[in-house]
Scaffold this active site. Structure first.
Site, PDB file in Angstrom:
ATOM      1  N   GLU A  30      -6.692  -6.775   0.541  1.00 24.87           N
ATOM      2  CA  GLU A  30      -7.210  -8.117   0.266  1.00 24.87           C
ATOM      3  C   GLU A  30      -7.382  -8.291  -1.241  1.00 24.87           C
ATOM      4  O   GLU A  30      -7.642  -7.323  -1.965  1.00 24.87           O
ATOM      5  CB  GLU A  30      -8.565  -8.267   0.986  1.00 24.87           C
ATOM      6  CG  GLU A  30      -9.251  -9.599   0.740  1.00 24.87           C
ATOM      7  CD  GLU A  30     -10.390  -9.886   1.730  1.00 24.87           C
ATOM      8  OE1 GLU A  30     -10.782  -8.958   2.486  1.00 24.87           O
ATOM      9  OE2 GLU A  30     -10.871 -11.029   1.728  1.00 24.87           O
TER      10      GLU A  30
ATOM     11  N   GLU B 126      -9.464  -5.153  11.456  1.00 27.65           N
ATOM     12  CA  GLU B 126     -10.436  -4.675  10.455  1.00 27.65           C
ATOM     13  C   GLU B 126     -11.371  -3.695  11.152  1.00 27.65           C
ATOM     14  O   GLU B 126     -12.015  -4.053  12.142  1.00 27.65           O
ATOM     15  CB  GLU B 126     -11.235  -5.831   9.845  1.00 27.65           C
ATOM     16  CG  GLU B 126     -10.399  -6.722   8.950  1.00 27.65           C
ATOM     17  CD  GLU B 126     -11.208  -7.786   8.210  1.00 27.65           C
ATOM     18  OE1 GLU B 126     -12.398  -7.550   7.899  1.00 27.65           O
ATOM     19  OE2 GLU B 126     -10.633  -8.853   7.944  1.00 27.65           O
TER      20      GLU B 126
ATOM     21  N   TYR C  32     -17.124  -3.417  12.258  1.00 28.19           N
ATOM     22  CA  TYR C  32     -17.566  -2.526  11.184  1.00 28.19           C
ATOM     23  C   TYR C  32     -18.790  -1.758  11.659  1.00 28.19           C
ATOM     24  O   TYR C  32     -19.649  -2.321  12.355  1.00 28.19           O
ATOM     25  CB  TYR C  32     -17.936  -3.331   9.929  1.00 28.19           C
ATOM     26  CG  TYR C  32     -16.725  -3.889   9.192  1.00 28.19           C
ATOM     27  CD1 TYR C  32     -15.965  -3.079   8.364  1.00 28.19           C
ATOM     28  CD2 TYR C  32     -16.358  -5.225   9.335  1.00 28.19           C
ATOM     29  CE1 TYR C  32     -14.860  -3.576   7.682  1.00 28.19           C
ATOM     30  CE2 TYR C  32     -15.245  -5.734   8.660  1.00 28.19           C
ATOM     31  CZ  TYR C  32     -14.505  -4.900   7.831  1.00 28.19           C
ATOM     32  OH  TYR C  32     -13.411  -5.392   7.159  1.00 28.19           O
TER      33      TYR C  32
ATOM     34  N   ASN D 115      -8.571 -16.128   9.765  1.00 28.41           N
ATOM     35  CA  ASN D 115      -9.309 -14.861   9.774  1.00 28.41           C
ATOM     36  C   ASN D 115     -10.785 -15.147  10.023  1.00 28.41           C
ATOM     37  O   ASN D 115     -11.350 -16.055   9.394  1.00 28.41           O
ATOM     38  CB  ASN D 115      -9.161 -14.164   8.415  1.00 28.41           C
ATOM     39  CG  ASN D 115     -10.150 -13.014   8.243  1.00 28.41           C
ATOM     40  OD1 ASN D 115      -9.974 -11.945   8.816  1.00 28.41           O
ATOM     41  ND2 ASN D 115     -11.216 -13.233   7.478  1.00 28.41           N
ATOM     42  N   GLU D 116     -11.388 -14.409  10.926  1.00 27.04           N
ATOM     43  CA  GLU D 116     -12.814 -14.580  11.225  1.00 27.04           C
ATOM     44  C   GLU D 116     -13.175 -16.073  11.244  1.00 27.04           C
ATOM     45  O   GLU D 116     -14.043 -16.535  10.504  1.00 27.04           O
ATOM     46  CB  GLU D 116     -13.690 -13.789  10.242  1.00 27.04           C
ATOM     47  CG  GLU D 116     -13.445 -12.297  10.359  1.00 27.04           C
ATOM     48  CD  GLU D 116     -14.483 -11.398   9.679  1.00 27.04           C
ATOM     49  OE1 GLU D 116     -15.306 -11.912   8.905  1.00 27.04           O
ATOM     50  OE2 GLU D 116     -14.454 -10.176   9.934  1.00 27.04           O
TER      51      GLU D 116
END
Ligand code: AHR
Length: 542
Positions: A57, A341, A278, A203-204
């Site tokens: 990124e 991710e 995460y 994304n998200e």
């Protein structure tokens, strides 16, 4: 015989291990309280090489300094791209790289990153500071080509119209000379199309990617993908819908319910559903605050080691839950999970290069975490089609750290090398039993599994990877191949008496895998997995 030697040689090359030539002889004993049974004729499916994927990124030191050093740099480079990085990625057979974000993707106009380098605009980066746009689509595609990986691009759904998604596909994939955008691509040195297959649609989208409800996102998704350019047979796009965070299956259900309100055919517009997870909350249940819950990357106690692994182990249930939710809409399970991710996320303070946003120094704990996570993906080959570790270099769970001419492979990078041999193998049902690890969690005893792993087979080459999470106790284990004999064997181990062990620019090989040949007689043997270790057994079957 040559093929067997080749298997062992290439497996070892990827690990970068120090090799000891003295073989260790293993025999079967009855004393072990732990067992691994590998069911060689029970395949769970083919392990997609893409589950060993990466994520990059425009954030902190990932792109600039990490990947891009510029053509005039004194750092060895290929057209501006850090040479050491692509050499390392080749060694671990990097299959796919996701780009340009992350949250950055939904604030990015791909047009800013194409055309003459000296004419590209400077913009405010999502993460702060100025984005110079020296690195854009062409440079990324070149990076992927050098690394031997496929590109996976994330389109901006929050702040660009659907037309720009269409045009980016056209820029990348339209045949040479067929469109104005193909000519623009050619002017930057790439006349031939890039054939980008993997596209993320936002994304998200529940957060930085638009703050949508799943229903709102489904409406946007339909609009963005209703008509995209296709350039012939065999060039179908693989479209990834922005999926849930961790366990949130209400997003998965809300998205598909709204998408399918328009009819069952809408299902065909989705190939993958992304999932992000995460491991960040090391507060032992004290808080769910995103900042307060995080722990330190380098300073931790055994309890923090186990807590991190517990947070990571949630991945197995997350995969199972979203798979079940998906099955309510896609009974045939054509749509796969894309864990684009994943990794531990610590509080700031361990940056290898001061000022690098979200950079942390991975330790042996993160190697064990990553091995455990990749074993989970290996055990679910029918569900997970791709996964991308966040993020490749100078960021969260990085495989590499780099600054100017300094470079090191982290314990996470070492584990990717050890696991590369699983790519494309048949995942085998493997039954593992071991006494649980018990540890003190604020005065109460908590438990974590005592041994886990995965096995895969390609022809006669069997790969067994195993994690012993215990910080101080070895695990003697009887391994049973159910009557199949082994012709030759190698073991590679990553471990250290110091659970904080890590590599730095000053000591780039403080932690390194060790390999040695094994002599096995029969189809069952006993092996002792060292404490706090990741082990890869490469066995050539007779
Ligand atoms: O990897 C860092 C950030 O984490 C990504 O930009 C975003 O998608 C996620 O929240």
């Amino acid at each position: 015989m040559l093929a067997r030697r080749e298997f062992l040689r290439t497996s070892l090359l990827a690990t970068g291990a120090a090799v000891c030539s003295k073989p260790q002889t293993l025999v079967a004993t009855n004393a072990s309280d732990s067992r691994i049974e590998i069911l060689l004729d029970e395949s769970l499916g083919v392990i997609s090489p893409n589950i060993y994927g990466h994520f990059t990124e425009h954030l902190g030191g990932v792109i600039y300094d990490g990947i891009w050093v510029g053509e005039n740099s004194s750092v060895p480079n290929v057209n501006g791209i850090r040479k050491r990085l692509v050499d390392e990625l080749r060694k671990i057979k990097a299959p796919v790289v996701r780009y340009p974000g992350g949250c950055f993707a939904d604030s990015y106009n791909w047009r800013d990153g194409v055309g003459a380098a000296d004419k590209r605009p400077r913009r405010t980066n999502f993460w702060g500071g100025t984005e110079p746009n020296h690195f854009g689509t062409n440079e990324f595609i070149q990076f992927c080509g050098l690394a031997g990986a496929q590109p996976y691009l994330a389109a901006n759904l929050r702040s660009l119209p659907a037309e720009e998604f269409y045009r980016w596909v056209e820029y990348c994939n339209s045949p040479a000379g067929s469109t104005t955008l193909a000519d623009l691509r050619a002017a930057s040195g790439s006349a031939e199309p890039f054939h980008v297959r993997f596209w993320g649609v936002g994304n998200e989208s529940w957060g930085c990617g638009g703050n949508f409800t799943p229903q709102e996102y489904a409406v946007e998704y339909r609009r963005f993908v209703t008509w995209l350019p296709h350039y012939g047979k065999g060039q179908d796009l693989f479209l990834v819908a922005s999926g849930p965070y961790s366990e949130d299956s209400s997003w998965t259900r809300g998205f598909f319910e709204e998408l399918l309100r328009k009819g069952p055919d809408q299902l065909n517009s989705v190939d993958g559903l992304s999932v992000h997870h995460y491991a960040w909350n090391l507060s032992r249940g004290r808080t769910t605050d995103w900042d307060k819950g995080k722990g330190s990357a380098l300073e931790f106690e055994p309890v923090d080691w186990y807590e991190l692994l517990r947070e990571g182990q949630r991945m197995e249930e997350i995969i199972g839950n979203h798979w079940r939710a998906l099955g309510e809409y896609d009974a045939q399970h054509r749509i796969k999970l894309i864990v684009d991710e994943w990794g531990p996320w610590y509080r700031p303070g361990s940056e290898a290069t001061p000022g690098n946003q979200l950079e942390q120094i991975p330790t042996l704990r993160d190697a064990v975490f990553s091995a455990m996570t990749m074993d989970i993906f290996n055990r679910h080959p029918e569900k997970v089609a791709m996964a991308n570790c966040a993020q490749l270099i100078n960021c969260l769970n990085s495989l590499y750290l780099a600054h100017e001419d300094k470079f090191c492979v982290t314990p996470v990078g070492l584990v990717f090398g050890m696991y590369a041999a699983h790519q494309g193998g048949q995942s085998l049902r493997t039954v593992i039993s071991a006494p649980a690890v018990r540890y003190d969690r604020d005065g109460k005893t908590a438990a974590f599994w005592g041994l886990q792993g995965s096995a895969s087979l390609r022809g006669k080459d069997l790969v067994l990877t195993v994690v012993n999470p215990h910080v101080s106790e070895p695990r003697e284990t009887s391994i049973d191949l159910k009557g199949t004999r082994v012709a030759s064997a190698y073991v590679t181990t990553l471990s250290s008496p110091d659970i904080h062990a890590h590599n730095t620019f000053a000591e780039p090989a403080a932690l390194a895998p060790q390999s040695k040949p094994l002599t096995l007689s029969g189809s069952a043997f006993t092996y002792v997995f060292p404490p706090a270790s990741v082990t890869c057994l490469s066995l050539s079957l007779a």
